[in-house]
Design an enzyme around this catalytic site. Structure first.
Site, mmCIF file in Angstrom:
data_model
loop_
_atom_site.group_PDB
_atom_site.id
_atom_site.type_symbol
_atom_site.label_atom_id
_atom_site.label_comp_id
_atom_site.label_asym_id
_atom_site.label_seq_id
_atom_site.Cartn_x
_atom_site.Cartn_y
_atom_site.Cartn_z
ATOM 1 N N HIS A 122 -2.216 11.226 -4.771
ATOM 2 C CA HIS A 122 -3.394 11.407 -5.635
ATOM 3 C C HIS A 122 -3.138 12.334 -6.828
ATOM 4 O O HIS A 122 -4.038 12.524 -7.661
ATOM 5 C CB HIS A 122 -4.621 11.904 -4.858
ATOM 6 N N TYR A 179 -6.859 13.027 12.135
ATOM 7 C CA TYR A 179 -6.599 12.561 13.480
ATOM 8 C C TYR A 179 -6.288 13.728 14.413
ATOM 9 O O TYR A 179 -5.962 14.823 13.987
ATOM 10 C CB TYR A 179 -5.440 11.546 13.461
ATOM 11 N N ASP A 183 5.541 5.196 2.207
ATOM 12 C CA ASP A 183 5.029 6.533 2.497
ATOM 13 C C ASP A 183 6.203 7.507 2.539
ATOM 14 O O ASP A 183 7.342 7.123 2.852
ATOM 15 C CB ASP A 183 4.290 6.553 3.833
ATOM 16 N N GLU A 222 0.841 -1.197 0.000
ATOM 17 C CA GLU A 222 0.000 0.000 0.000
ATOM 18 C C GLU A 222 0.876 1.246 0.000
ATOM 19 O O GLU A 222 1.824 1.364 0.784
ATOM 20 C CB GLU A 222 -0.935 0.029 1.200
ATOM 21 N N ILE A 223 0.539 2.185 -0.878
ATOM 22 C CA ILE A 223 1.213 3.484 -0.961
ATOM 23 C C ILE A 223 0.320 4.512 -0.279
ATOM 24 O O ILE A 223 -0.854 4.660 -0.627
ATOM 25 C CB ILE A 223 1.440 3.892 -2.424
ATOM 26 N N ASP A 243 -2.906 4.755 -2.506
ATOM 27 C CA ASP A 243 -3.709 5.730 -1.760
ATOM 28 C C ASP A 243 -2.776 6.856 -1.308
ATOM 29 O O ASP A 243 -2.870 7.340 -0.189
ATOM 30 C CB ASP A 243 -4.379 5.062 -0.563
#
Length: 205
Positions: A127, A56, A83, A47-48, A124
């Protein structure tokens, strides 16, 4: 092993892919249909984009709601996260964390030197169309045959970055018939998600 559905896990860990937190995208309802048959299998998911902190109460790179969700849902899979921020504080025997910029080919290549193929990619990240397409260009060749490359939130783009070259919107790129020989492309959730299924092996970048 958790018996909860993916949506229940997303809501437990407060992931916006579920139905109760943040943007409440509800993507897990689609993912449940795609992934339930492989829930017990051994494979590698990358997952990116691991956490968007404005959701948060405080900035925290020691946990990622979606990675925690995937680890619970897939008890035999290796889960990898990528990330631009440092999430290496996360620890799990089936988890691998990489730090880098998804728009930087060198960072993507460096990660793939450590990974021998991928079965599922979920983008994700930033974008931005340039970043999405850069990641796809360098990661798709490493996707195993019949693997899935998923790009989320195609309905939204960040403000234009004048330092990046202009590119076609990612949603339009994947409507091109030029990709037909390499993959099958499907759009879901009112075209917010693109699922690219790899049909053939290709040389790695």
């Amino acid at each position: 092993m958790s018996s909860l559905t993916l949506t229940e896990l997303a809501n437990r860990y407060r992931s916006d892919k579920g139905t109760e937190f943040g943007q409440m995208h509800g993507y897990t309802e689609l993912y449940e249909r795609l992934f339930e048959p492989m829930r017990q299998e051994r494979f590698r998911l990358l997952e990116i984009g691991l956490r968007w902190d404005p959701y948060y109460s405080e900035v925290d790179h020691s946990s990622s709601p979606s990675l925690q969700m995937w680890l619970d849902y897939f008890p035999n899979a290796e889960i990898c996260g990528f990330d631009i921020n440092d999430f290496t504080g996360m620890r799990h025997k089936r988890l691998r964390i990489f730090q880098g910029d998804q728009g930087n080919p060198d960072d993507l290549r460096r990660m793939m030197l450590d990974l021998d193929g991928i079965d599922v990619v979920i983008d994700d990240g930033n974008h931005d169309s340039f970043h999405q397409q850069t990641s796809f260009r360098y990661l798709f060749p490493h996707l195993r045959r019949d693997g899935m490359y998923i790009i989320e939130d195609l309905h939204w783009q960040p403000p234009p970055d004048p330092s990046l070259p202009p590119v076609m919107k990612t949603r339009d790129v994947f409507r091109s018939p030029a990709l037909a020989g390499l993959c099958d492309v499907s759009f879901y959730q009112d075209d917010h998600i693109c699922v690219v299924r790899k049909k053939t092996e290709s040389p790695t970048a």
